[in-house]
Scaffold this motif. Sequence first.
Motif, mmCIF file in Angstrom:
data_model
loop_
_atom_site.group_PDB
_atom_site.id
_atom_site.type_symbol
_atom_site.label_atom_id
_atom_site.label_comp_id
_atom_site.label_asym_id
_atom_site.label_seq_id
_atom_site.Cartn_x
_atom_site.Cartn_y
_atom_site.Cartn_z
ATOM 1 N N GLU A 26 0.805 -1.214 0.000
ATOM 2 C CA GLU A 26 0.000 0.000 0.000
ATOM 3 C C GLU A 26 0.843 1.271 0.000
ATOM 4 O OE1 GLU A 26 -0.389 -2.538 1.954
ATOM 5 O OE2 GLU A 26 -2.434 -3.294 1.744
ATOM 6 N N VAL A 27 2.000 1.241 0.657
ATOM 7 C CA VAL A 27 2.764 2.477 0.837
ATOM 8 C C VAL A 27 3.877 2.674 -0.184
ATOM 9 C CG1 VAL A 27 2.265 2.465 3.305
ATOM 10 C CG2 VAL A 27 4.404 1.448 2.483
ATOM 11 N N LEU A 28 4.350 1.596 -0.802
ATOM 12 C CA LEU A 28 5.569 1.710 -1.600
ATOM 13 C C LEU A 28 5.366 2.498 -2.894
ATOM 14 C CD1 LEU A 28 8.474 0.916 -1.281
ATOM 15 C CD2 LEU A 28 8.023 -1.164 -2.581
ATOM 16 N N ALA A 29 4.345 2.163 -3.662
ATOM 17 C CA ALA A 29 4.133 2.854 -4.938
ATOM 18 C C ALA A 29 3.892 4.359 -4.752
ATOM 19 C CB ALA A 29 2.979 2.206 -5.703
ATOM 20 N N PRO A 30 3.028 4.786 -3.805
ATOM 21 C CA PRO A 30 2.880 6.229 -3.579
ATOM 22 C C PRO A 30 4.178 6.890 -3.128
ATOM 23 C CG PRO A 30 1.054 5.032 -2.587
ATOM 24 C CD PRO A 30 2.056 4.007 -3.005
ATOM 25 N N ALA A 31 4.987 6.174 -2.343
ATOM 26 C CA ALA A 31 6.259 6.740 -1.890
ATOM 27 C C ALA A 31 7.198 6.986 -3.064
ATOM 28 C CB ALA A 31 6.917 5.805 -0.879
ATOM 29 N N VAL A 32 7.250 6.042 -3.993
ATOM 30 C CA VAL A 32 8.086 6.210 -5.183
ATOM 31 C C VAL A 32 7.605 7.404 -6.002
ATOM 32 C CG1 VAL A 32 8.713 5.171 -7.402
ATOM 33 C CG2 VAL A 32 8.782 3.799 -5.306
ATOM 34 N N GLN A 33 6.309 7.511 -6.158
ATOM 35 C CA GLN A 33 5.742 8.635 -6.911
ATOM 36 C C GLN A 33 6.138 9.966 -6.276
ATOM 37 O OE1 GLN A 33 1.414 8.818 -6.919
ATOM 38 N NE2 GLN A 33 1.412 9.612 -9.012
ATOM 39 N N ASP A 34 6.075 10.044 -4.951
ATOM 40 C CA ASP A 34 6.434 11.278 -4.250
ATOM 41 C C ASP A 34 7.919 11.597 -4.407
ATOM 42 O OD1 ASP A 34 3.823 11.540 -3.427
ATOM 43 O OD2 ASP A 34 4.182 10.762 -1.397
ATOM 44 N N LEU A 35 8.773 10.574 -4.298
ATOM 45 C CA LEU A 35 10.216 10.794 -4.429
ATOM 46 C C LEU A 35 10.566 11.360 -5.803
ATOM 47 C CD1 LEU A 35 11.724 7.577 -2.772
ATOM 48 C CD2 LEU A 35 11.909 9.910 -1.919
ATOM 49 N N LEU A 36 9.989 10.772 -6.845
ATOM 50 C CA LEU A 36 10.292 11.230 -8.199
ATOM 51 C C LEU A 36 9.738 12.634 -8.445
ATOM 52 C CD1 LEU A 36 9.694 7.994 -10.316
ATOM 53 C CD2 LEU A 36 11.827 8.854 -9.351
ATOM 54 N N ARG A 37 8.524 12.878 -7.971
ATOM 55 C CA ARG A 37 7.918 14.199 -8.168
ATOM 56 C C ARG A 37 8.729 15.283 -7.468
ATOM 57 N NH1 ARG A 37 3.354 13.824 -5.240
ATOM 58 N NH2 ARG A 37 4.483 14.804 -3.520
ATOM 59 N N ASP A 38 9.125 15.024 -6.223
ATOM 60 C CA ASP A 38 9.875 16.024 -5.466
ATOM 61 C C ASP A 38 11.228 16.333 -6.106
ATOM 62 O OD1 ASP A 38 7.784 16.052 -3.705
ATOM 63 O OD2 ASP A 38 8.784 14.871 -2.150
ATOM 64 N N ALA A 39 11.808 15.338 -6.790
ATOM 65 C CA ALA A 39 13.113 15.536 -7.427
ATOM 66 C C ALA A 39 12.988 16.014 -8.869
ATOM 67 C CB ALA A 39 13.907 14.234 -7.383
ATOM 68 N N GLY A 40 11.749 16.086 -9.384
ATOM 69 C CA GLY A 40 11.554 16.487 -10.770
ATOM 70 C C GLY A 40 12.081 15.469 -11.761
ATOM 71 N N VAL A 41 11.943 14.194 -11.402
ATOM 72 C CA VAL A 41 12.476 13.103 -12.221
ATOM 73 C C VAL A 41 11.327 12.243 -12.730
ATOM 74 C CG1 VAL A 41 13.875 10.989 -12.177
ATOM 75 C CG2 VAL A 41 14.667 13.043 -10.978
ATOM 76 N N ALA A 42 11.393 11.845 -13.994
ATOM 77 C CA ALA A 42 10.429 10.903 -14.560
ATOM 78 C C ALA A 42 11.023 9.500 -14.513
ATOM 79 C CB ALA A 42 10.096 11.280 -15.999
ATOM 80 N N GLY A 43 10.164 8.497 -14.401
ATOM 81 C CA GLY A 43 10.635 7.120 -14.304
ATOM 82 C C GLY A 43 11.619 6.712 -15.387
ATOM 83 N N PRO A 44 11.338 7.014 -16.672
ATOM 84 C CA PRO A 44 12.272 6.613 -17.734
ATOM 85 C C PRO A 44 13.630 7.313 -17.671
ATOM 86 C CG PRO A 44 10.071 6.980 -18.622
ATOM 87 C CD PRO A 44 10.049 7.479 -17.207
ATOM 88 N N ASP A 45 13.737 8.376 -16.835
ATOM 89 C CA ASP A 45 15.026 9.061 -16.681
ATOM 90 C C ASP A 45 16.005 8.274 -15.818
ATOM 91 O OD1 ASP A 45 14.001 11.195 -18.138
ATOM 92 O OD2 ASP A 45 13.380 12.302 -16.343
ATOM 93 N N LEU A 46 15.513 7.284 -15.089
ATOM 94 C CA LEU A 46 16.370 6.517 -14.189
ATOM 95 C C LEU A 46 17.373 5.684 -14.977
ATOM 96 C CD1 LEU A 46 13.635 5.194 -11.716
ATOM 97 C CD2 LEU A 46 15.306 7.007 -11.255
ATOM 98 N N GLY A 47 18.568 5.544 -14.396
ATOM 99 C CA GLY A 47 19.564 4.681 -15.017
ATOM 100 C C GLY A 47 19.409 3.236 -14.606
ATOM 101 N N ALA A 48 18.794 3.001 -13.432
ATOM 102 C CA ALA A 48 18.608 1.637 -12.941
ATOM 103 C C ALA A 48 17.682 1.654 -11.736
ATOM 104 C CB ALA A 48 19.947 1.008 -12.558
ATOM 105 N N ILE A 49 17.151 0.481 -11.426
ATOM 106 C CA ILE A 49 16.403 0.239 -10.193
ATOM 107 C C ILE A 49 17.106 -0.893 -9.461
ATOM 108 C CG2 ILE A 49 14.221 -0.562 -9.189
ATOM 109 C CD1 ILE A 49 12.780 0.690 -11.566
ATOM 110 N N ALA A 50 17.297 -0.727 -8.151
ATOM 111 C CA ALA A 50 17.883 -1.773 -7.316
ATOM 112 C C ALA A 50 16.845 -2.203 -6.287
ATOM 113 C CB ALA A 50 19.140 -1.270 -6.612
ATOM 114 N N ALA A 51 16.656 -3.504 -6.154
ATOM 115 C CA ALA A 51 15.648 -4.030 -5.234
ATOM 116 C C ALA A 51 16.286 -4.986 -4.242
ATOM 117 C CB ALA A 51 14.547 -4.757 -6.013
#
Length: 223
Positions: free
Chosen positions: A36-61
């Motif tokens: 419930e919390v993870l997807a909204p948190a990711v959205q907030d992090l990207l929005r606050d940084a002015g970053v779009a998902g496709p701009d990322l170089g990688a995702i680490a899990a």
Amino acid sequence: MLLLALDTSAAASAALLDGDTVIGRFASADTRSHAEVLAPAVQDLLRDAGVAGPDLGAIAAGVGPGPFTGLRAGLATARTLAFVWGVPLHGVMSLDALAFEAASDPVAEGEFLVATDARRREVYWARYRGPEAPRGLPVLVDGPHVGPAAQLPELPVFGAGAGLYREELNAVDAFSTALPHAAALGRTASARLAAGMPLLDTTPLYLRESDAKVPGARKKVGS
């Protein structure tokens, strides 16, 4: 390189990094609401940084070890985002994130352990050697494992697992409540990628079967 890191091996956490610099982070103390919390948190992090998902170089899990439900939620989120955005996806053992933070403590100059709560009076744990130049990353010596705290080697122990079992373990007080966090996991991933070191795939490290059991066939009642 911009990197998004996610971990749900204990609490849910997320972090956005530029190289080894953390530019945004999130953590939830609730261990039961990862999905419930993870997807909204990711959205907030990207929005606050002015970053779009496709701009990322990688995702680490973080791939654990950890409970079935928590790990599944985090890895499913990471895989979905990587697919939708067309971004490379890497796995990192969650205990490595704790070891990365522990490596800054003088106690970690030699060999040490990290441990998290595995419930059932057991801990998830791994053994490390202090950081080595030039990468400055702790070296995994043994693990991960799951088992009773009393069976761990007699070494300094970092992490919340040590805090739970102080009578059996040599807990490092400053880290006795520490959990794996996506920020440290992301810094670990960034350092390894920069050094050309291999990372894991996203196969989860459950280490034991889920508590959920498939019901067996019903017994026939005699006539």
